[in-house]
Scaffold this motif. Structure first.
Motif, PDB file in Angstrom:
ATOM      1  N   ALA B  16     -15.042  -8.468  -8.834  1.00 20.64           N
ATOM      2  CA  ALA B  16     -14.346  -7.217  -9.115  1.00 20.64           C
ATOM      3  C   ALA B  16     -15.259  -5.989  -9.083  1.00 20.64           C
ATOM      4  O   ALA B  16     -14.906  -4.982  -8.485  1.00 20.64           O
ATOM      5  CB  ALA B  16     -13.613  -7.312 -10.433  1.00 20.64           C
ATOM      6  N   SER B  20     -15.008  -3.242  -6.337  1.00 19.69           N
ATOM      7  CA  SER B  20     -14.601  -1.868  -6.707  1.00 19.69           C
ATOM      8  C   SER B  20     -15.535  -0.859  -6.064  1.00 19.69           C
ATOM      9  O   SER B  20     -15.100   0.154  -5.532  1.00 19.69           O
ATOM     10  CB  SER B  20     -14.667  -1.651  -8.218  1.00 19.69           C
ATOM     11  N   VAL B  23     -14.768  -0.573  -2.353  1.00 21.38           N
ATOM     12  CA  VAL B  23     -13.557   0.196  -2.039  1.00 21.38           C
ATOM     13  C   VAL B  23     -13.797   1.682  -2.276  1.00 21.38           C
ATOM     14  O   VAL B  23     -13.427   2.528  -1.445  1.00 21.38           O
ATOM     15  CB  VAL B  23     -12.358  -0.300  -2.892  1.00 21.38           C
ATOM     16  N   SER B  43      -7.824  -4.757   4.836  1.00 18.00           N
ATOM     17  CA  SER B  43      -8.337  -3.391   4.797  1.00 18.00           C
ATOM     18  C   SER B  43      -9.487  -3.303   3.810  1.00 18.00           C
ATOM     19  O   SER B  43      -9.407  -3.844   2.701  1.00 18.00           O
ATOM     20  CB  SER B  43      -7.228  -2.428   4.370  1.00 18.00           C
ATOM     21  N   LYS B  45     -10.242  -0.789   2.321  1.00 17.75           N
ATOM     22  CA  LYS B  45      -9.899   0.207   1.300  1.00 17.75           C
ATOM     23  C   LYS B  45      -8.868  -0.355   0.328  1.00 17.75           C
ATOM     24  O   LYS B  45      -8.262   0.388  -0.432  1.00 17.75           O
ATOM     25  CB  LYS B  45      -9.397   1.487   1.985  1.00 17.75           C
ATOM     26  N   SER B  46      -8.643  -1.677   0.403  1.00 23.02           N
ATOM     27  CA  SER B  46      -7.706  -2.328  -0.524  1.00 23.02           C
ATOM     28  C   SER B  46      -8.443  -3.382  -1.350  1.00 23.02           C
ATOM     29  O   SER B  46      -8.926  -4.374  -0.822  1.00 23.02           O
ATOM     30  CB  SER B  46      -6.569  -2.987   0.260  1.00 23.02           C
ATOM     31  N   ILE B  47      -8.516  -3.146  -2.659  1.00 26.84           N
ATOM     32  CA  ILE B  47      -9.243  -4.101  -3.501  1.00 26.84           C
ATOM     33  C   ILE B  47      -8.527  -5.442  -3.529  1.00 26.84           C
ATOM     34  O   ILE B  47      -9.141  -6.506  -3.576  1.00 26.84           O
ATOM     35  CB  ILE B  47      -9.460  -3.552  -4.934  1.00 26.84           C
ATOM     36  N   MET B  48      -7.182  -5.411  -3.495  1.00 28.27           N
ATOM     37  CA  MET B  48      -6.433  -6.665  -3.539  1.00 28.27           C
ATOM     38  C   MET B  48      -6.737  -7.497  -2.303  1.00 28.27           C
ATOM     39  O   MET B  48      -6.916  -8.712  -2.373  1.00 28.27           O
ATOM     40  CB  MET B  48      -4.935  -6.391  -3.631  1.00 28.27           C
ATOM     41  N   GLY B  49      -6.787  -6.812  -1.161  1.00 28.62           N
ATOM     42  CA  GLY B  49      -7.100  -7.514   0.073  1.00 28.62           C
ATOM     43  C   GLY B  49      -8.464  -8.184  -0.035  1.00 28.62           C
ATOM     44  O   GLY B  49      -8.620  -9.376   0.255  1.00 28.62           O
ATOM     45  N   LEU B  51     -10.255  -8.980  -2.694  1.00 30.55           N
ATOM     46  CA  LEU B  51     -10.317 -10.078  -3.662  1.00 30.55           C
ATOM     47  C   LEU B  51      -9.691 -11.351  -3.096  1.00 30.55           C
ATOM     48  O   LEU B  51     -10.191 -12.447  -3.309  1.00 30.55           O
ATOM     49  CB  LEU B  51      -9.625  -9.689  -4.975  1.00 30.55           C
ATOM     50  N   THR B  52      -8.593 -11.194  -2.351  1.00 29.98           N
ATOM     51  CA  THR B  52      -7.943 -12.402  -1.841  1.00 29.98           C
ATOM     52  C   THR B  52      -8.767 -13.067  -0.729  1.00 29.98           C
ATOM     53  O   THR B  52      -8.552 -14.222  -0.420  1.00 29.98           O
ATOM     54  CB  THR B  52      -6.511 -12.131  -1.332  1.00 29.98           C
TER      55      THR B  52
END
Lengths: 586, 85
Positions: B16, B20, B23, B43, B45-49, B51-52
C-alpha cells in the motif's frame, strides 16, 4: 417534551458533561438495487461524485487529527485509502455502469468494490488480503454518505455534544475531539476498554456498559453524562439541570484551588522529593503532562500506535513518535512501555479462553521477535535524546527479562554497527503486575534498573477478580492487604538492590493511598495528567515519619474495608489540611 | 512511448505505501502510465489496479509511459519500483 430517564452504566472517566445527544451509528448501510430504473442517470453520477468528494474531506480531517495526535506523519496508511477513494478506474467504471444500466449508485459502487475485494482476497499475499479491510473502510464511508448519513465518523461531532454509541472502534476513538465532545456513553465495554482509556486521556466524562441505551435515547435531545456516578440522564428536568450546574461549579472552583499546585515542587512537608509523572496514551498528551506539572512521562502506552495503524507501524513511523515525545519532554525522562497487546489484537483469527492469563504483552513479543525488534530499534534510535527509558509489561519470569535484555543488547550492537548514536546508559525496567514478579522481586531486582508497579493488574491477579465482570467487580479493591503487602515487598526488594520503584496504577492518584505509598517508601508515582495537581497537594501536606507509622499499622488489618476506614481516620487526624479531599474513595 | 521491464526491488513488494507513492508520482505527469504483469495491464494511476497485480519483491513488471513527459515519468517511477526513492 420527552420525560426524564436515568440509565445506569459503569463510570470510567470522571466529571459531568451536559449537551445535545449525538448518536454515532455503526450500523451497516443498505445497498439494495432500487426496483425502478434511475430516471436521470447523469444526476445519479453527480450524486455519486459528491459523495466521493465529501468522503475525501472526511478522510483528510481524520488524517490531520491523527498526525497532530502522534506528532508525526503517522497517518500515511490513510493516503492509500484516499487514493482508493478517488481511484479513477473505479470512478469511471461506476459512472459508466450507472449511465448504461440506469441503476442506483449504491448498488453499482458496491458491486464494483466487491469485484476488487474478491481479487485481493484471492491473493497469496496476506498483506494484500488485509487491504480488503481498507477497501470496505472507504466503501462504507461512501455508502453512508450516499445514504445521507452524515454521522459516519466521530470527527463530525458538533460542539456541545454528548457522544452516544453502541461501541466506538479504537481507530475512531482516536479521533474524538475533546473540544466538541462533552461526554461519552457507550453500550458495551468495561473500565479497560479503549474508549474508557481514551476518555480518561482526553479528560472527557464517560460511562460504558449502558445496556440497550440506543433504544431509549434520541438524537438531538438534551442529556447529562455523570462520569462520577456512572449514569446518563436523558431529557433532564430543570431541577436536575440545576443540581448538576452547581456540581460543575463546585468542580470548577476546586480546580481553581488546585491549579497553583501544578507549578509547585512535588515534595513532602518535611522535604522528601517524590517524582510525580504522567501516564499517557497519545503523543499530544505531553502538553497536558507539562501543564499539570508532571516531572516526566512515567508510562507511555504504545498500543495506540498499533491500533491506529491497524498493524505494526514501521520503525520509521515509531521512531518519529518516540523522538518527538523525547524532545518535547527533555530533560525529563520518558518511559516507553513496549507493546502490551493481547494476541487477539494482533491476529484477527486468534481467540483464547482466558486472555488475561494468555498470550499477551511481552509473551507475544518473545514469540514474534521481528515485531519486537521493530519497536526496540525505534526506541533505541530515539534514545539519542538521552532521556528515554524502556519498560517491559507483564513480566512473570526471570527468563523473560534475560531473553528480552539479551535481545535488546544485540539490537543495540547492531545499531552501533550501523553508526547510529544510542544512549548506552538507557535504563531498562519492568512492570511489576503479576504476583510471581512481585513475590520474586528480590531476585529480579538485580537484573533491571527500575520497577514500576502496575497496581490495577496486580490487584486483578492477586485477588483473582476480573473487574470488568459485574458479578465480581465489587471484590476488586487495591486497598486489599494482600495487594498492599506485595507492594511493600516490591519496594523493599527494589531498595535493597538500589533501584528506584514507582507505581503507575490508579492507586498512585488516590489521595487516600498516597500517604500509605509514601510510608512504604515509593520513589515515583505516575498517573493521568489531570490527577497530578491533587496528588501534589496531598503530598505537600505529608510528613514521612507519620506516613511510615500509618503504613505499618495499615498492613496489619484483615480487609480492604478495615484498611480504608483506618486510613481515613488517621489521615484526617495527622494531616487535617487534606482531610476534606479524601472523603469517598474512588 | 517508453517501455521497460523492471524487477520490483522494494522490500515488501508494491504494498500500500509504495503503491500510494507510485500513484501520487504518476498523477504528477501528463503521460499515460501503465503497468503490465503476466499479461495483465493496469493503469499506473489506479491504486486498486496496482494492488490487484500483487507485485511481490522480485517480480517482473513492464512499465509503460506515453506522452509529452514520458521520459521524466519513466525515470521517476522506475526509482519507486526499484525501491530507491
Amino acid at each position: 417534551m420527552a420525560k426524564e430517564r436515568i440509565l445506569k452504566g459503569i463510570a470510567v472517566s470522571k466529571g459531568i458533561g451536559q449537551g445535545v445527544v449525538f448518536i454515532y451509528e455503526t450500523k451497516d448501510v443498505e445497498v439494495a438495487q432500487t426496483p425502478a430504473p434511475v430516471q436521470y442517470p447523469d444526476k445519479e453520477v453527480a450524486r455519486f461524485l459528491e459523495a466521493i468528494a465529501r468522503t475525501e474531506g472526511e478522510l483528510n480531517n481524520i488524517k490531520e487529527r491523527i498526525n497532530a495526535e502522534t506528532g508525526a506523519d503517522f497517518a500515511q496508511f490513510l493516503d492509500a485509502q484516499i487514493l482508493m477513494l478517488r481511484d479513477r478506474d473505479i470512478i469511471s467504471a461506476v459512472s459508466e455502469a450507472i449511465e448504461q444500466e440506469k441503476t442506483n449508485a449504491e448498488f453499482i459502487y458496491h458491486r464494483i468494490l466487491s469485484m476488487y475485494a474478491k481479487k485481493l482476497e484471492a491473493s497469496k499475499d496476506q498483506y494484500l488480503r488485509e487491504r480488503v479491510m481498507d477497501i470496505w473502510d472507504v466503501g462504507t464511508r461512501v455508502l453512508r454518505s450516499l445514504a445521507g448519513l452524515t454521522h459516519s465518523s466521530v470527527v463530525d461531532v458538533p460542539p456541545g455534544s454528548v457522544l452516544v454509541a453502541h461501541d466506538i472502534s479504537p481507530s475512531e476513538a482516536a479521533l474524538i475531539n475533546p473540544a466538541n465532545v462533552l461526554g461519552i456513553a457507550i453500550e458495551v465495554g468495561g473500565r479497560t476498554s479503549h474508549t474508557a482509556i481514551t476518555a480518561r486521556a482526553l479528560e472527557i466524562p464517560a460511562i460504558v456498559g449502558v445496556e440497550n441505551m440506543l433504544a431509549k435515547i434520541r438524537n438531538g435531545e438534551q442529556a447529562i453524562i455523570d462520569g462520577n456516578r456512572g449514569i446518563i440522564i436523558r431529557s433532564p428536568t430543570p431541577g436536575r439541570v440545576q443540581f448538576y450546574q452547581s456540581e460543575i461549579k463546585k468542580e470548577v472552583e476546586f480546580q481553581k484551588v488546585l491549579s497553583p499546585y501544578c507549578e509547585l515542587p512535588a515534595k513532602t512537608r518535611d522535604g522528601r522529593q517524590i517524582d510525580i509523572s504522567a501516564n499517557i496514551e497519545f503523543f499530544i498528551e505531553y502538553a497536558h503532562a507539562k501543564r499539570y506539572g508532571a516531572m516526566g512521562i512515567g508510562l507511555f502506552r504504545t498500543e495506540f500506535l498499533y491500533l491506529t495503524r491497524r498493524g505494526n507501524p514501521s520503525e520509521e513511523e515509531q521512531f518519529r513518535v518516540y523522538n518527538e515525545l523525547a524532545k518535547k519532554m527533555k530533560p525529563d525522562p520518558v518511559i516507553i512501555r513496549t507493546y502490551d497487546l493481547g494476541g487477539d489484537k494482533i491476529f484477527s483469527d486468534y481467540r483464547e479462553a482466558n486472555p488475561f492469563l494468555g498470550w499477551r504483552a511481552i509473551r507475544v513479543c518473545m514469540d514474534d521477535l521481528d515485531f519486537f525488534r521493530t519497536q526496540l530499534r525505534a526506541i533505541l534510535r530515539a534514545s539519542v535524546n538521552r532521556n528515554i527509558r524502556i519498560m517491559y509489561p507483564m513480566i512473570s519470569t526471570y527468563e523473560e527479562i534475560k531473553k528480552a535484555t539479551a535481545y535488546f543488547h544485540a539490537i543495540k550492537k547492531e545499531l552501533h554497527g550501523e553508526g547510529v548514536d544510542v544512549d548506552d546508559d538507557i535504563q531498562i525496567g519492568i512492570m511489576v503486575e503479576t504476583p510471581s514478579a512481585a513475590i520474586m522481586s528480590e531476585q529480579l531486582a538485580a537484573h533491571v534498573d527500575f520497577f514500576s508497579i502496575g497496581s490495577n493488574d496486580l490487584t486483578q491477579y492477586v485477588l483473582a477478580v476480573d473487574r470488568g465482570n459485574e458479578r465480581v467487580s465489587h471484590l476488586f479493591d487495591h486497598f486489599h492487604p494482600a495487594v498492599l503487602r506485595l507492594i511493600k515487598q516490591v519496594i523493599g526488594a527494589g531498595h535493597m538492590a538500589h533501584i528506584w520503584v514507582g507505581l503507575c496504577g490508579e492507586l498512585a492518584a488516590d489521595p487516600l493511598a498516597i500517604p500509605l505509598l509514601i510510608g512504604l517508601g515509593v520513589d515515583e508515582l505516575s498517573m493521568s495528567p489531570v490527577a497530578i495537581p491533587k496528588a501534589k497537594m496531598v503530598l505537600r501536606a505529608l510528613t514521612v515519619p507519620e506516613c511510615e507509622r500509618i503504613a505499618e499499622r495499615a498492613l496489619a488489618f484483615r480487609s480492604a474495608g478495615e484498611v480504608k476506614k483506618f486510613l481515613r481516620r488517621m489521615i484526617t487526624k495527622e494531616f487535617p489540611a487534606i482531610g476534606g479531599i479524601i472523603g469517598g474513595a474512588p | 512511448m517508453i517501455k521497460e521491464n523492471i524487477t520490483i526491488l522494494n522490500e515488501n513488494g508494491l504494498h500500500a505505501l509504495p503503491a500510494s507513492r507510485f500513484v501520487k508520482q504518476a498523477e504528477k505527469f501528463a503521460s499515460n502510465v501503465t503497468l503490465t504483469k503476466e499479461g495483465v495491464k493496469v493503469s499506473g494511476k489506479s491504486i486498486m489496479g496496482i494492488l490487484t497485480l500483487a507485485c511481490e519483491k522480485g517480480s517482473m513488471v513492464m512499465l509503460t509511459t506515453d506522452g509529452r513527459d514520458e521520459e521524466e515519468a519513466a525515470a521517476a517511477l522506475r526509482k519507486i519500483l526499484e525501491g530507491q526513492d
